[in-house]
Design an enzyme around this catalytic site. Structure first.
Site, PDB file in Angstrom:
ATOM      1  N   ASP A 175       0.854  -1.182   0.000  1.00 35.64           N
ATOM      2  CA  ASP A 175       0.000   0.000   0.000  1.00 35.64           C
ATOM      3  C   ASP A 175       0.896   1.239   0.000  1.00 35.64           C
ATOM      4  OD1 ASP A 175      -1.728   2.117   0.657  1.00 35.64           O
ATOM      5  OD2 ASP A 175      -2.988   0.823   1.908  1.00 35.64           O
ATOM      6  N   HIS A 176       0.867   1.980  -1.083  1.00 29.04           N
ATOM      7  CA  HIS A 176       1.740   3.146  -1.224  1.00 29.04           C
ATOM      8  C   HIS A 176       1.319   4.317  -0.345  1.00 29.04           C
ATOM      9  CE1 HIS A 176       4.486   2.101  -4.640  1.00 29.04           C
ATOM     10  NE2 HIS A 176       3.690   1.056  -4.582  1.00 29.04           N
ATOM     11  N   ARG A 177       0.185   4.203   0.310  1.00 23.34           N
ATOM     12  CA  ARG A 177      -0.190   5.230   1.290  1.00 23.34           C
ATOM     13  C   ARG A 177       0.653   5.085   2.560  1.00 23.34           C
ATOM     14  NH1 ARG A 177      -6.455   4.020   1.690  1.00 23.34           N
ATOM     15  NH2 ARG A 177      -5.489   1.959   1.813  1.00 23.34           N
TER      16      ARG A 177
END
Length: 168
Positions: free
Chosen positions: A139-141
């Site tokens: 998850d790039h968040r």
């Protein structure tokens, strides 16, 4: 399993979840790893708890037991919940590279493909090498691409020199 747990200890944001409601990253203080298991009823992801506290033999016995229960359809709800990260090995099915899917609320999953002997140039000489494809979805968040690359490099180094884990 041991290498992934050690990597998660070294990269704690990979061992987390994102609480969207409070906009907070929740770091896990445990290493419970989901392990994807192919069954007649579809994919099951039982959880092996406290991987960091078990030796390789204990993990092997537990993995064989929980995978067997998954294939028999005998997993309990508790055995299917609470993972902080998941691993998927499609190499056992003959698959090379693949894109694993993150198991929410986790923020990452490691995919392991089938190893094969391939020719590689090493110091100007063609030599056979055993190559195992691994892939990471995350998850790039929570973790950006550079974080993912560092995590993967750490795992690759540990696979190449697993005895170094003993000195952690």
């Amino acid at each position: 399993l041991k290498i992934v747990a050690a990597a998660l200890r070294a990269f704690p944001r990979m061992n987390s979840s994102l609480d969207v409601a409070s906009n907070e990253i929740v770091l896990k203080r445990y290493y419970h790893l989901g392990v994807a298991v192919d069954t007649e009823r579809g994919l099951a992801v039982p959880v092996i708890r406290d991987v960091d506290q078990k030796n390789v033999i204990e993990l092997s016995v537990e993995l064989n037991g929980i995978a067997g229960r998954a294939r028999e359809g005998k997993l309990t709800l508790d055995e299917m919940q609470g993972a902080s990260f998941t691993g998927s090995n499609l190499g056992s099915r003959g698959t090379g590279h693949f894109a694993p899917i993150i198991n929410h609320p986790e923020v990452g999953v490691l995919g392991v493909g089938r190893a094969e002997r391939v020719p590689r140039y090493i110091d100007g000489e063609l030599q056979p090498r055993l190559i195992m494809p691994i892939s990471l979805a995350h998850d790039h968040r929570v973790n950006d691409g550079a974080d993912g690359a560092r995590f993967m490099s750490w795992i690759v180094d540990a696979i190449r020199e697993p005895l170094l884990l003993a000195f952690e």
